[in-house]
Design an enzyme around this catalytic site. Structure first.
Site, mmCIF file in Angstrom:
data_model
loop_
_atom_site.group_PDB
_atom_site.id
_atom_site.type_symbol
_atom_site.label_atom_id
_atom_site.label_comp_id
_atom_site.label_asym_id
_atom_site.label_seq_id
_atom_site.Cartn_x
_atom_site.Cartn_y
_atom_site.Cartn_z
ATOM 1 N N TRP A 21 35.094 55.875 10.635
ATOM 2 C CA TRP A 21 35.858 55.186 9.995
ATOM 3 C C TRP A 21 36.063 55.784 8.542
ATOM 4 C CZ3 TRP A 21 34.786 52.611 5.486
ATOM 5 C CH2 TRP A 21 35.462 51.582 5.002
ATOM 6 N N SER A 440 26.856 65.053 -12.861
ATOM 7 C CA SER A 440 27.596 65.941 -11.914
ATOM 8 C C SER A 440 28.954 66.219 -11.872
ATOM 9 C CB SER A 440 27.411 64.953 -10.580
ATOM 10 O OG SER A 440 28.146 63.647 -10.654
ATOM 11 N N HIS A 701 36.028 56.872 -10.763
ATOM 12 C CA HIS A 701 36.290 56.355 -9.463
ATOM 13 C C HIS A 701 37.851 56.477 -8.929
ATOM 14 C CE1 HIS A 701 32.453 54.162 -10.602
ATOM 15 N NE2 HIS A 701 32.325 54.524 -9.277
#
Length: 766
Positions: A21, A440, A701
């Site tokens: 998926w 990160s 995001h």
């Protein structure tokens, strides 16, 4: 369908056994397949999921829980709730518009994303505002028809209930909830009438918001919603489904005109069973009994579950009892089948989604037909659990002794923040509005391939270490060129911010295919705490020290905090979560000391998951926050006064816990605010926060690169309520999932915005 007690599932993992998926979604987003191929292949995955549940012997199989991104976003799209910035003109929502709401596009930022109750799943927050809802498509009906035509399954449509949908949405005042509900209620009625006309037997209406606590106004709203629905669909069986906590007051819920009520008998602290025993169970209602943990991965104690069923049968007849997981299985991996590397004692104690379905069918069969008929299967379960529970690493005396010794020490820093901030300013000499990132940097295909080659033995340790060093060096050089003030090493050696630490601590194990959905196509493979957690050796010192050797600017050591490691792991269920958090905190305390001894004196201990662990009942908040704060301080309170402790938290619903965040006593905290369009800033108009703070000035995001003016505006908005001397400038989260081009562009604009605001304040240093 079986007679007597029946079985039901509340939802099945979307991602697929091999994450097919996820891969399909990302192929479509990358333009590698067209929409027709995407939809066709998604139907194949959906069919496989239905057939798996059918073959397991589940009586009531959910349909409509399958989604292309998120079930709450599906509900918003189904009712035409599309913010004006996307230019929606009506009609069924095009696929690219649907994804734009989730991910943003060049013209408009994404909708807010936040945690689904106290889980690590994220949903897209509907923005209702003054929008007029309209039924653009009946998704549950389409799912029902698909299951019937393709698999011969008379499915159970799943719908997010109106009460919960509104509680999860934004854009209107709480006092206006009933008025907003009145706009949606005719559409819910229309949707359900179409299901009734199709011949649907049962509909599962998910109302988990009920368990967060009901006021008199809430009860009245629920009564109004379900009275109107019941009058409109008298031939439809409605299962009002709750989960994640006790449903209280149960008497008010039993009075609602629905045919069934689903209760969680796993995470309710025993309160649902107490209420059923006290009140009895109505003769005309079906009980959906959530008896298996849908959020954890351990094999059930079948004897204990059969005893629970026996207790329930003293109040409800077999024909009116449905056994099911306590929540959707969305929160667990698909199957244990591929876990060939785990030792048998542990593997046999695991139960993922498919195994839970098998357990459910076994328990129902034993309850219906007698335990004697299934004696062999039940004995096998007992033996497996006995072997697992007896593992010596699950009761280490040395860990217990260390935790006890630590409890006798002070739990606070040697100087209060107001005094240590002065010595830290003298030591670090940072400019006004210092810039940094959360930790990160992009995990490119090259980085992932290098790690894979190392794990498979194609690369030896030396070659892999050299590769990581090159990545770190390039990241340090880039950060210096961009003009950032406090740097990070980039975390290129880390697969995941929890898994990385779990691999280096005692008490953890790791699965090969234990993936679960976090948000969209983002999947994580939570480590498993199966035994006592203990420090073995330094975990992050090597990379941090190397990065610091490359620059004169400060480089933060990067750790994940104890509560986040706890909340983002599958946790053993024989100890309290507080006790396990204490073990993790002790291990991290050793790591913090190792970093400090190696000369790393800015240390970020991230707690992005602390908010999601907050109990759903307000009465339980204080207890949780007390031990969560204690765990963080255990890990960090022993450092030198000049050592600057940072932390980071995701998502902006912190209004009710600003005091606890301050009590953590971190010198600097960064909190996401951009995805929620700065709403947290209102908290600081009402409550004072006296420590260093960075409110993320752009949303990581989304792939879009915000312009300088956009970030300048975000900074200036924050400075209306925060002292410029305490404010830091950073993205709202780590940059692991972004590409280098967008990362570089966004950070360059962020630094430019910081410089502009510094100039406006007429100062360049503290």
């Amino acid at each position: 369908m079986s007679t007597g007690i029946k079985t039901s599932s509340l939802g099945y993992p979307r991602i697929g056994k091999n994450r097919e998926w996820k891969k399909l979604l990302e192929a479509y987003w990358a333009g590698k397949i067209d929409e027709q191929s995407f939809r066709s292949q998604m139907e194949d995955i959906q069919l496989q999921h239905l057939q798996t549940q059918q073959q397991a012997g589940i009586d009531l199989i959910p349909v409509g829980d399958f989604t292309f991104y998120d079930h709450v976003l599906d509900t918003a799209a189904m009712f035409g709730i599309v913010p004006a910035r996307y230019g929606y003109k009506g009609g069924e929502i095009p696929l690219n518009l649907y994804f734009a709401m989730a991910r943003g596009n060049a013209e408009a930022p994404a909708c807010e994303m936040t945690k689904w109750f106290n889980t690590n799943y994220h949903y897209i927050v509907p923005e209702i505002g003054s929008l007029t809802p309209v039924l653009t498509a009946n998704k549950p009906l389409a799912a029902y028809r698909f299951a019937k035509e393709r698999a011969g399954i008379e499915g159970k449509p799943v719908i997010v209930g109106l009460y919960t949908f509104l509680k999860l949405s934004k854009g209107f005042k709480a006092a206006d909830t009933a008025a907003v509900a009145a706009r949606f209620l005719p559409l819910y009625v229309q949707l359900l009438q179409e299901l009734q006309a199709e011949g649907v037997a049962w509909v599962q209406i998910d109302e988990p918001a009920i368990v967060t606590g009901l006021t008199a106004e809430d009860i009245a709203l629920l009564q109004n919603i379900y009275s109107e629905i019941a009058a409109a669909v008298p031939g439809l069986n409605l299962m009002l489904q709750t989960y994640f906590e006790a449903a209280e007051p149960l008497e008010a819920l039993l009075a609602l005109p629905v045919q069934g009520l689903g209760l969680d008998f796993v995470h309710d602290g025993g309160k649902n069973l107490e209420s059923v025993a006290r009140l009895g169970w109505p003769q005309d209602k079906t009980l959906g009994a959530g008896i298996l943990d849908g959020r954890n991965i351990w094999r059930a104690d079948t004897d204990a579950k059969l005893e629970l069923v026996a207790q329930l049968l003293t109040h409800v007849s077999q024909e009116r009892l449905i056994l099911q997981p306590a929540s959707s299985l969305l929160h667990v991996p698909v199957t244990v089948e591929g876990e060939s590397k785990l030792k048998a004692a542990v593997k046999n104690a695991l139960a993922f989604a498919n195994e839970k379905l098998a357990e459910l069918v076994l328990i129902a069969a034993a309850a219906n037909e007698g335990r004697e008929r299934y004696a062999a299967e039940l004995e096998r379960s007992r033996e497996v659990l006995a072997v697992f529970r007896a593992l010596p690493e699950r009761g280490r005396e040395d860990v217990a002794e260390q935790v006890h010794a630590l409890s006798q020490l002070p739990d606070h820093r040697s100087l209060p923040f107001a005094e240590r901030v002065k010595v830290q300013q003298e030591k670090w000499r940072l400019p006004l509005l210092p810039t940094t990132t959360i930790g990160s940097f992009p995990q490119t295909a090259e980085v992932r391939q290098a790690r894979l080659k190392w794990r498979k033995g194609v690369w030896n340790q030396e070659r892999y270490d050299l590769f990581i060093k090159r990545q770190i060096a390039e990241a340090i050089t880039l950060q210096e060129e961009l003009g950032l003030d406090v740097l990070v090493h980039g975390e290129f050696e880390r697969t995941d911010m929890v898994e990385f630490f779990g691999e280096k601590l005692a008490g953890y194990l790791f699965t090969a295919g234990g993936w679960v959905q976090s948000y969209g196509s983002r999947c994580v493979k939570p480590p498993v705490i199966y035994a006592d957690v203990a420090f073995i050796q330094p975990m992050t010192v090597k990379e941090s020290v190397y990065a610091q050797s490359l620059t004169k600017l400060p480089v933060k050591g990067m750790l994940t905090g104890p509560v986040t490691i706890l909340n983002w792991s599958f946790v053993r269920d024989d100890l309290s979560r507080e006790a396990v958090a204490g073990q993790i905190a002790l291990a991290l305390r050793h790591e913090v000391s190792a970093l400090e001894e190696a000369g790393i004196e800015m240390i970020q201990v991230d707690e992005p998951a602390i908010r999601e662990g907050l109990p759903l009942k307000a009465r339980d908040h204080e207890y949780y926050l007390n031990w969560a704060v204690k765990s963080f301080r255990t890990a960090t309170n022993h450092v030198k006064d000049t050592t600057q402790v940072h932390t980071h938290m995701c998502y902006s619903e912190f209004n009710d816990m600003i005091g606890s965040i301050s009590a953590m006593d971190a010198d600097v905290i960064s909190i996401e605010t951009s995805r929620s369009h700065g709403e947290l800033i209102v908290s600081f108009e009402e409550q004072e926060y006296d420590k260093g703070i960075g409110l993320g000035v752009y949303d990581i995001h989304s792939p879009r690169v915000p312009v300088v003016e956009e970030m300048t505006s975000a900074i200036e908005r924050a400075l209306r309520v925060l002292d410029v001397q305490q404010f830091w400038i950073n993205p709202d989260c780590g940059l692991k999932t972004r590409g280098w081009e967008e990362t570089t562009g966004a950070l360059r604009n962020m630094v430019k915005a910081a410089v502009l605001v510094r100039e406006q304040h007429g100062a360049v240093s503290r």
